[in-house]
Write a protein that holds these residues in place. Sequence first.
Motif, mmCIF file in Angstrom:
data_model
loop_
_atom_site.group_PDB
_atom_site.id
_atom_site.type_symbol
_atom_site.label_atom_id
_atom_site.label_comp_id
_atom_site.label_asym_id
_atom_site.label_seq_id
_atom_site.Cartn_x
_atom_site.Cartn_y
_atom_site.Cartn_z
ATOM 1 N N TYR A 17 0.929 -1.308 0.007
ATOM 2 C CA TYR A 17 -0.055 -0.021 -0.157
ATOM 3 C C TYR A 17 0.911 1.231 -0.139
ATOM 4 O O TYR A 17 1.840 1.399 0.751
ATOM 5 C CB TYR A 17 -0.714 -0.170 1.292
ATOM 6 C CG TYR A 17 -1.667 -1.286 1.563
ATOM 7 C CD1 TYR A 17 -2.754 -1.577 0.556
ATOM 8 C CD2 TYR A 17 -1.428 -1.935 2.719
ATOM 9 C CE1 TYR A 17 -3.062 -2.929 0.889
ATOM 10 C CE2 TYR A 17 -2.046 -2.882 2.870
ATOM 11 C CZ TYR A 17 -2.971 -3.578 2.043
ATOM 12 O OH TYR A 17 -3.732 -4.631 2.475
ATOM 13 N N ILE A 28 -6.593 0.683 -3.509
ATOM 14 C CA ILE A 28 -7.568 0.442 -2.595
ATOM 15 C C ILE A 28 -8.239 1.571 -2.297
ATOM 16 O O ILE A 28 -7.590 2.888 -2.479
ATOM 17 C CB ILE A 28 -7.091 0.010 -1.035
ATOM 18 C CG1 ILE A 28 -6.011 1.074 -0.681
ATOM 19 C CG2 ILE A 28 -6.431 -1.395 -1.254
ATOM 20 C CD1 ILE A 28 -5.550 0.611 0.894
ATOM 21 N N CYS A 49 -11.213 -2.682 -3.168
ATOM 22 C CA CYS A 49 -9.764 -2.337 -4.042
ATOM 23 C C CYS A 49 -9.991 -3.099 -5.331
ATOM 24 O O CYS A 49 -11.068 -3.762 -5.757
ATOM 25 C CB CYS A 49 -8.857 -3.298 -3.339
ATOM 26 S SG CYS A 49 -9.054 -5.096 -3.364
ATOM 27 N N ILE A 115 -1.808 0.580 -5.010
ATOM 28 C CA ILE A 115 -1.195 -0.656 -4.551
ATOM 29 C C ILE A 115 -0.097 -1.072 -5.500
ATOM 30 O O ILE A 115 -0.259 -1.040 -6.722
ATOM 31 C CB ILE A 115 -2.184 -1.904 -4.579
ATOM 32 C CG1 ILE A 115 -3.372 -1.543 -3.484
ATOM 33 C CG2 ILE A 115 -1.457 -3.165 -4.143
ATOM 34 C CD1 ILE A 115 -4.284 -2.745 -3.263
ATOM 35 N N SER A 136 0.498 -8.410 2.433
ATOM 36 C CA SER A 136 -0.581 -8.473 1.351
ATOM 37 C C SER A 136 0.246 -9.329 0.140
ATOM 38 O O SER A 136 1.440 -9.146 -0.090
ATOM 39 C CB SER A 136 -0.927 -7.174 1.038
ATOM 40 O OG SER A 136 -1.812 -6.536 2.042
ATOM 41 N N PHE A 166 -5.835 -13.352 -3.539
ATOM 42 C CA PHE A 166 -4.932 -12.524 -2.895
ATOM 43 C C PHE A 166 -5.223 -12.581 -1.222
ATOM 44 O O PHE A 166 -6.111 -13.288 -0.945
ATOM 45 C CB PHE A 166 -6.010 -11.137 -3.119
ATOM 46 C CG PHE A 166 -6.303 -10.720 -4.420
ATOM 47 C CD1 PHE A 166 -5.238 -10.841 -5.702
ATOM 48 C CD2 PHE A 166 -7.640 -10.526 -5.153
ATOM 49 C CE1 PHE A 166 -5.301 -10.486 -6.976
ATOM 50 C CE2 PHE A 166 -7.817 -10.416 -6.449
ATOM 51 C CZ PHE A 166 -6.788 -10.321 -7.288
ATOM 52 N N PHE A 168 -4.713 -9.811 1.890
ATOM 53 C CA PHE A 168 -4.772 -8.188 2.185
ATOM 54 C C PHE A 168 -4.539 -8.123 3.624
ATOM 55 O O PHE A 168 -5.407 -8.659 4.308
ATOM 56 C CB PHE A 168 -5.873 -7.375 1.741
ATOM 57 C CG PHE A 168 -6.197 -7.449 0.212
ATOM 58 C CD1 PHE A 168 -5.481 -6.581 -0.497
ATOM 59 C CD2 PHE A 168 -7.129 -8.232 -0.205
ATOM 60 C CE1 PHE A 168 -5.865 -6.467 -2.211
ATOM 61 C CE2 PHE A 168 -7.257 -8.212 -1.614
ATOM 62 C CZ PHE A 168 -6.690 -7.645 -2.501
ATOM 63 N N TRP A 188 -7.041 -9.546 8.260
ATOM 64 C CA TRP A 188 -6.804 -10.071 6.927
ATOM 65 C C TRP A 188 -8.035 -10.386 6.325
ATOM 66 O O TRP A 188 -9.059 -10.793 6.773
ATOM 67 C CB TRP A 188 -5.780 -11.424 6.549
ATOM 68 C CG TRP A 188 -4.369 -10.971 7.361
ATOM 69 C CD1 TRP A 188 -3.239 -10.852 6.988
ATOM 70 C CD2 TRP A 188 -4.107 -11.437 8.768
ATOM 71 N NE1 TRP A 188 -2.101 -10.993 7.710
ATOM 72 C CE2 TRP A 188 -2.686 -11.238 8.883
ATOM 73 C CE3 TRP A 188 -4.962 -11.951 9.724
ATOM 74 C CZ2 TRP A 188 -2.049 -11.430 10.059
ATOM 75 C CZ3 TRP A 188 -3.942 -11.803 11.028
ATOM 76 C CH2 TRP A 188 -2.940 -11.807 11.079
#
Length: 209
Positions: A17, A28, A49, A115, A136, A166, A168, A188
């Motif tokens: 990020y 995001i 996102c 990102i 992430s 993914f 995060f 998460w």
Amino acid sequence: MNLTKILGTQLCIPLEYEKEPVDSGSKIGGIAPLNAKPIYDVNEQKYFCTIVLDELWSVSIFYSFDINGVDEKRDIISYNNQPLYQCNLIHAVVHKNEKSSTGLSIPSDVTCHKIKIGELQSDLLSGETNMVIPFSKIGGTPYVDNIALVGRAFEKLYSDGYKQLFQFDTPNPSRQPYIDGFPWDPGWLHVFVREDDIEKYKFAFVVQQ
């Protein structure tokens, strides 16, 4: 768009990020891309996102959880640490790349940030022999904070043929203090996918908190 090269392997692509706000690309928060059309029409819908997978295609994620626990039916606490499938509470859409809409698109509670997508690397944390990256990433193995609490959720998705797309993690306040409104804090969001054909992708999720 072929993700089978890394999904289900011991490799991942890190995501970071950044402070910079953007209106296109991987990000995001902010406003959803113009082509990212939510499947479900609910008043409480929020945009989380977008991750750009290649030159043409992206995946965007929407949710309508109540992060503050006011609405009992949408209270995120009730849905933590369990498999979640596409529904009005959380879902993903595959779409062509486009800039954010300036009009009717779905807004976000998260401040807007780019990102950064890194390079393909081992999914093992540096200096560790059996601990996967907790940050992430694209692909890789889910980082599990409490196996007794959430382990069965991941086992269920794996047994159903899903692979992590993914992961995060909550922004680190010492490194990323500029991010506000992150909905999975502390915890998460894991996004899973099944199939490798763009017309047949099925998504599932685990909110690990």
